[in-house]
Design a protein around this motif. Structure first.
Motif, PDB file in Angstrom:
ATOM      1  N   LYS A 122       0.830  -1.197   0.000  1.00  0.00           N
ATOM      2  CA  LYS A 122       0.000   0.000   0.000  1.00  0.00           C
ATOM      3  C   LYS A 122       0.866   1.249   0.000  1.00  0.00           C
ATOM      4  O   LYS A 122       1.791   1.374   0.799  1.00  0.00           O
ATOM      5  CB  LYS A 122      -0.906   0.005   1.237  1.00  0.00           C
ATOM      6  N   PRO A 123       0.563   2.204  -0.910  1.00  0.00           N
ATOM      7  CA  PRO A 123       1.312   3.468  -0.882  1.00  0.00           C
ATOM      8  C   PRO A 123       0.920   4.287   0.336  1.00  0.00           C
ATOM      9  O   PRO A 123      -0.123   4.055   0.956  1.00  0.00           O
ATOM     10  CB  PRO A 123       0.885   4.151  -2.187  1.00  0.00           C
ATOM     11  N   VAL A 124       1.767   5.251   0.686  1.00  0.00           N
ATOM     12  CA  VAL A 124       1.458   6.138   1.808  1.00  0.00           C
ATOM     13  C   VAL A 124       0.297   7.039   1.394  1.00  0.00           C
ATOM     14  O   VAL A 124       0.358   7.680   0.336  1.00  0.00           O
ATOM     15  CB  VAL A 124       2.686   6.993   2.186  1.00  0.00           C
ATOM     16  N   PRO A 125      -0.752   7.124   2.191  1.00  0.00           N
ATOM     17  CA  PRO A 125      -1.862   8.019   1.824  1.00  0.00           C
ATOM     18  C   PRO A 125      -1.430   9.471   1.881  1.00  0.00           C
ATOM     19  O   PRO A 125      -0.561   9.852   2.676  1.00  0.00           O
ATOM     20  CB  PRO A 125      -2.921   7.703   2.880  1.00  0.00           C
ATOM     21  N   LEU A 140       8.231  -1.042   4.167  1.00  0.00           N
ATOM     22  CA  LEU A 140       8.043  -1.858   5.365  1.00  0.00           C
ATOM     23  C   LEU A 140       8.364  -3.321   5.083  1.00  0.00           C
ATOM     24  O   LEU A 140       9.026  -3.988   5.887  1.00  0.00           O
ATOM     25  CB  LEU A 140       6.597  -1.729   5.851  1.00  0.00           C
ATOM     26  N   ALA A 141       7.918  -3.821   3.930  1.00  0.00           N
ATOM     27  CA  ALA A 141       8.185  -5.214   3.577  1.00  0.00           C
ATOM     28  C   ALA A 141       9.675  -5.437   3.344  1.00  0.00           C
ATOM     29  O   ALA A 141      10.240  -6.450   3.787  1.00  0.00           O
ATOM     30  CB  ALA A 141       7.388  -5.605   2.334  1.00  0.00           C
ATOM     31  N   GLY A 156      16.024  -2.158  -3.983  1.00  0.00           N
ATOM     32  CA  GLY A 156      15.089  -1.046  -4.077  1.00  0.00           C
ATOM     33  C   GLY A 156      13.686  -1.491  -3.713  1.00  0.00           C
ATOM     34  O   GLY A 156      13.422  -2.679  -3.515  1.00  0.00           O
ATOM     35  N   HIS A 157      12.791  -0.538  -3.612  1.00  0.00           N
ATOM     36  CA  HIS A 157      11.390  -0.841  -3.303  1.00  0.00           C
ATOM     37  C   HIS A 157      10.520   0.292  -3.828  1.00  0.00           C
ATOM     38  O   HIS A 157      10.964   1.437  -3.947  1.00  0.00           O
ATOM     39  CB  HIS A 157      11.186  -1.019  -1.797  1.00  0.00           C
ATOM     40  N   HIS A 158       9.285  -0.046  -4.151  1.00  0.00           N
ATOM     41  CA  HIS A 158       8.363   0.968  -4.664  1.00  0.00           C
ATOM     42  C   HIS A 158       6.938   0.472  -4.494  1.00  0.00           C
ATOM     43  O   HIS A 158       6.628  -0.680  -4.807  1.00  0.00           O
ATOM     44  CB  HIS A 158       8.633   1.233  -6.148  1.00  0.00           C
ATOM     45  N   ALA A 159       6.073   1.334  -3.987  1.00  0.00           N
ATOM     46  CA  ALA A 159       4.649   1.033  -3.864  1.00  0.00           C
ATOM     47  C   ALA A 159       3.904   1.998  -4.778  1.00  0.00           C
ATOM     48  O   ALA A 159       3.545   3.101  -4.365  1.00  0.00           O
ATOM     49  CB  ALA A 159       4.183   1.198  -2.418  1.00  0.00           C
ATOM     50  N   ALA A 216      -0.928 -10.556  -2.418  1.00  0.00           N
ATOM     51  CA  ALA A 216      -1.029  -9.863  -1.132  1.00  0.00           C
ATOM     52  C   ALA A 216       0.170 -10.095  -0.228  1.00  0.00           C
ATOM     53  O   ALA A 216       0.217  -9.550   0.882  1.00  0.00           O
ATOM     54  CB  ALA A 216      -2.298 -10.307  -0.414  1.00  0.00           C
ATOM     55  N   ALA A 217       1.148 -10.884  -0.677  1.00  0.00           N
ATOM     56  CA  ALA A 217       2.275 -11.240   0.190  1.00  0.00           C
ATOM     57  C   ALA A 217       3.051 -10.030   0.673  1.00  0.00           C
ATOM     58  O   ALA A 217       3.521  -9.998   1.823  1.00  0.00           O
ATOM     59  CB  ALA A 217       3.216 -12.205  -0.537  1.00  0.00           C
ATOM     60  N   VAL A 218       3.219  -9.022  -0.174  1.00  0.00           N
ATOM     61  CA  VAL A 218       3.952  -7.825   0.251  1.00  0.00           C
ATOM     62  C   VAL A 218       3.225  -7.160   1.417  1.00  0.00           C
ATOM     63  O   VAL A 218       3.844  -6.740   2.402  1.00  0.00           O
ATOM     64  CB  VAL A 218       4.125  -6.843  -0.931  1.00  0.00           C
ATOM     65  N   GLY A 219       1.904  -7.088   1.327  1.00  0.00           N
ATOM     66  CA  GLY A 219       1.128  -6.512   2.421  1.00  0.00           C
ATOM     67  C   GLY A 219       1.217  -7.327   3.695  1.00  0.00           C
ATOM     68  O   GLY A 219       1.262  -6.778   4.800  1.00  0.00           O
ATOM     69  N   PHE A 220       1.262  -8.659   3.554  1.00  0.00           N
ATOM     70  CA  PHE A 220       1.422  -9.520   4.727  1.00  0.00           C
ATOM     71  C   PHE A 220       2.766  -9.260   5.409  1.00  0.00           C
ATOM     72  O   PHE A 220       2.845  -9.111   6.634  1.00  0.00           O
ATOM     73  CB  PHE A 220       1.339 -10.998   4.331  1.00  0.00           C
TER      74      PHE A 220
END
Length: 274
Positions: A122-125, A140-141, A156-159, A216-220
């Motif tokens: 989930k991106p930052v609101p 976070l993941a 790297g990471h990106h939402a 959904a694994a990244v969110g978990f």
């Protein structure tokens, strides 16, 4: 034994598609061996819903079958698929989920001193009249994987924001950002089929990289979404947990389409065995 699109090993046919007879640990071992040999690849984790889509005659069905054909490893992320294989007398060793593989593969990458990229979460609101603040789901993941898997480097990471793939310029930026990081492995948690489309485009840019569409694994991993209890995962009831979380989005799909297809799949397996 070798099949088109696969790394190597025994496969069984379920619902018209080929699945690899592997465990989570076997998948991780094959990824590390392929990386050492300079070979990239793609892992897909079909569940009942994805297998049902592939069996249709629509444009999306043809697209889904293309994902299967392009995969290096196809693993069963759904207990009905494992049950069908056992009923038919060609048992898969276990259910292999994207939510499990994200941990198992990351641990193996860490032992091999390899790097991974996390795309999804989930991106930052954006608060009204303010700038985004705090870590997003991908960050976070990535932090959770790095702290739990010694030796793992985060490339790297990106939402990406919801709907990013509908804007050509934004989509191209995301693809370029991942390609420039040159990761050994990319976890893509953007939901099906969006994540598989992204992977197809990234494979052309990163032929020596491995990819996993992990939903959904990244969110978990990020702690943004709760996974079903272990007993529900083992008993094939994880769908019920997800249905309770998102009834409006999933009720029609699970109850009207996937459940009847799963029953047909099991009946067909039984008839084949007899």
């Amino acid at each position: 034994m070798t099949f088109a699109g696969t790394v190597y090993g025994r496969r069984v046919r379920i619902g018209g598609e080929w699945f690899d007879c592997v465990t989570e640990e076997t998948v991780a071992d094959r990824v590390i061996s392929a990386l050492a040999a300079g070979r990239g690849g793609r892992i897909i984790t079909p569940n009942v819903d994805i297998l049902r889509l592939a069996a249709g005659h629509s444009r999306i069905a043809a697209e889904v079958r293309g994902f299967f054909a392009d995969a290096s490893l196809v693993v069963a992320d759904g207990m009905p698929l494992v049950w069908a294989s056992r009923i038919a007398g060609t048992p898969l060793p276990e259910r292999v989920t994207g939510s499990g593989l994200i941990w198992t593969v990351s641990a193996a990458l860490g032992r091999a001193r390899r790097c991974a990229y996390v795309l999804g979460g989930k991106p930052v609101p954006l608060p009204r009249g303010d700038l985004a603040h705090g870590p997003d789901g991908s960050e976070l993941a990535a932090a959770a994987l790095a702290s739990s898997c010694p030796g793992l480097e985060i490339a790297g990471h990106h939402a990406p924001a919801f709907g990013f793939d509908r804007d050509p310029a934004t989509y191209a930026e995301v693809i370029s950002e991942v390609a420039d990081a040159k990761p050994d492995f990319v976890f893509v948690g953007l939901g099906f089929p969006r994540q598989e489309r992204v992977i197809s485009d990234l494979r052309a840019e990163l032929p020596e990289t491995w990819f996993l569409g992990c939903g959904a694994a990244v969110g978990f991993v990020a702690g943004q979404t709760r996974r079903a209890p272990f007993w529900m995962q083992r008993s094939g009831l994880e769908w019920a947990h997800r249905l309770a979380q998102e009834p409006g989005r999933l009720a029609g799909r699970y109850l009207a389409h996937d459940a009847p297809y799963a029953m047909k799949l099991l009946a067909t397996a039984a008839a084949r065995r007899l």
